[in-house]
Design an enzyme around this catalytic site. Structure first.
Site, PDB file in Angstrom:
ATOM      1  N   SER A  16      -3.293   0.504   8.284  1.00 11.55           N
ATOM      2  CA  SER A  16      -3.137   0.264   6.962  1.00 11.55           C
ATOM      3  C   SER A  16      -4.210   1.399   6.437  1.00 11.55           C
ATOM      4  CB  SER A  16      -3.376  -0.712   6.792  1.00 11.55           C
ATOM      5  OG  SER A  16      -2.949  -1.390   6.898  1.00 11.55           O
ATOM      6  N   ARG A  39     -10.491  -0.192  -0.375  1.00  8.18           N
ATOM      7  CA  ARG A  39     -10.392  -1.172  -0.437  1.00  8.18           C
ATOM      8  C   ARG A  39      -9.440  -2.037  -0.879  1.00  8.18           C
ATOM      9  NH1 ARG A  39     -11.001  -4.014   4.676  1.00  8.18           N
ATOM     10  NH2 ARG A  39     -11.921  -2.403   5.329  1.00  8.18           N
ATOM     11  N   HIS A  42      -5.973  -0.975  -0.192  1.00  5.95           N
ATOM     12  CA  HIS A  42      -5.295  -1.893   1.409  1.00  5.95           C
ATOM     13  C   HIS A  42      -5.082  -4.076   0.204  1.00  5.95           C
ATOM     14  CE1 HIS A  42      -6.837  -4.564   4.434  1.00  5.95           C
ATOM     15  NE2 HIS A  42      -5.730  -3.751   5.276  1.00  5.95           N
TER      16      HIS A  42
END
Length: 208
Positions: A16, A39, A42
């Site tokens: 990912s 992050r 994600h």
């Protein structure tokens, strides 16, 4: 039956992150800021965070150093608290605080005719040591933090200002932006408890 095509969680996350890296727009982030942006993407699968995240100068680097000294983290929801990596935080000597579900907080909020988030921030202001505030839901929490900061009653190590919604959300974030404290802000309407936790984890994972 064994499914050989299933990937391990760590492999899924690694892949990912590779996809996110490939699709990231150009930006002038520091390495630490870039890790936070990735992050958030994600967590949400939303590349808008590549453009709406604001970092006050040096905020990420300062937060990492503060976390290494055992800083506490205050959240405005149990969901955000649940999403923060307690193993890493605990190894650093830090703790998570969320006062929202406390019975006496609810009672005081009802008596004063204010939100539990406001009372929770007032409780958090009494904590000792360095504290990071991670706000992903309640703009009233940010407004009260802003009041206490400007009155000299509170000096937070970092304010993560990422409430999601429509009422007072953008205004409360912009208040923190000009409050003169280290901050990470998701400008606009987007955010949420998951984003608050994601930013905390992105910082924690950089503590080494």
């Amino acid at each position: 039956m064994e499914h050989k095509e299933w990937m391990r969680p760590e492999d899924i996350e690694r892949r990912s992150m590779e996809i996110i890296e490939q699709e990231m727009p150009a930006g002038n982030w520091t390495l630490g800021e870039r890790a936070v942006v990735k992050r958030c993407i994600h967590t949400s699968a939303d590349f808008d965070y590549a453009s709406n995240l604001y970092f006050s100068p040096g905020a990420v680097e300062r937060a990492i150093e503060i976390l290494r000294t055992g800083a506490g983290i205050v959240t405005d929801t149990n969901m955000a608290a649940a999403g923060i990596n307690k193993k890493v935080l605990g190894r650093l000597g830090g703790t998570i605080h969320c006062f929202m579900a406390a019975e006496d907080v609810a009672e005081e909020a009802t008596r004063r005719g204010i939100t539990r988030a406001v009372v929770s921030m007032e409780r958090a202001a009494k904590l000792n040591g360095p504290v990071i505030f991670a706000i992903g839901n309640a703009p009233t929490a940010l407004l009260r933090l802003d009041e206490m900061i400007r009155a000299g009653e509170l000096v937070p190590s970092l304010v993560i200002a990422v409430p999601v919604g429509f009422v007072n959300v953008e205004e409360s974030k912009e208040r923190i932006c000009t409050a003169g404290v280290p901050c990470i802000i998701a400008r606009g309407r987007k955010g949420g408890s998951n984003i608050a936790a994601a930013i905390c984890n992105a910082l924690l994972y950089q503590t080494g």
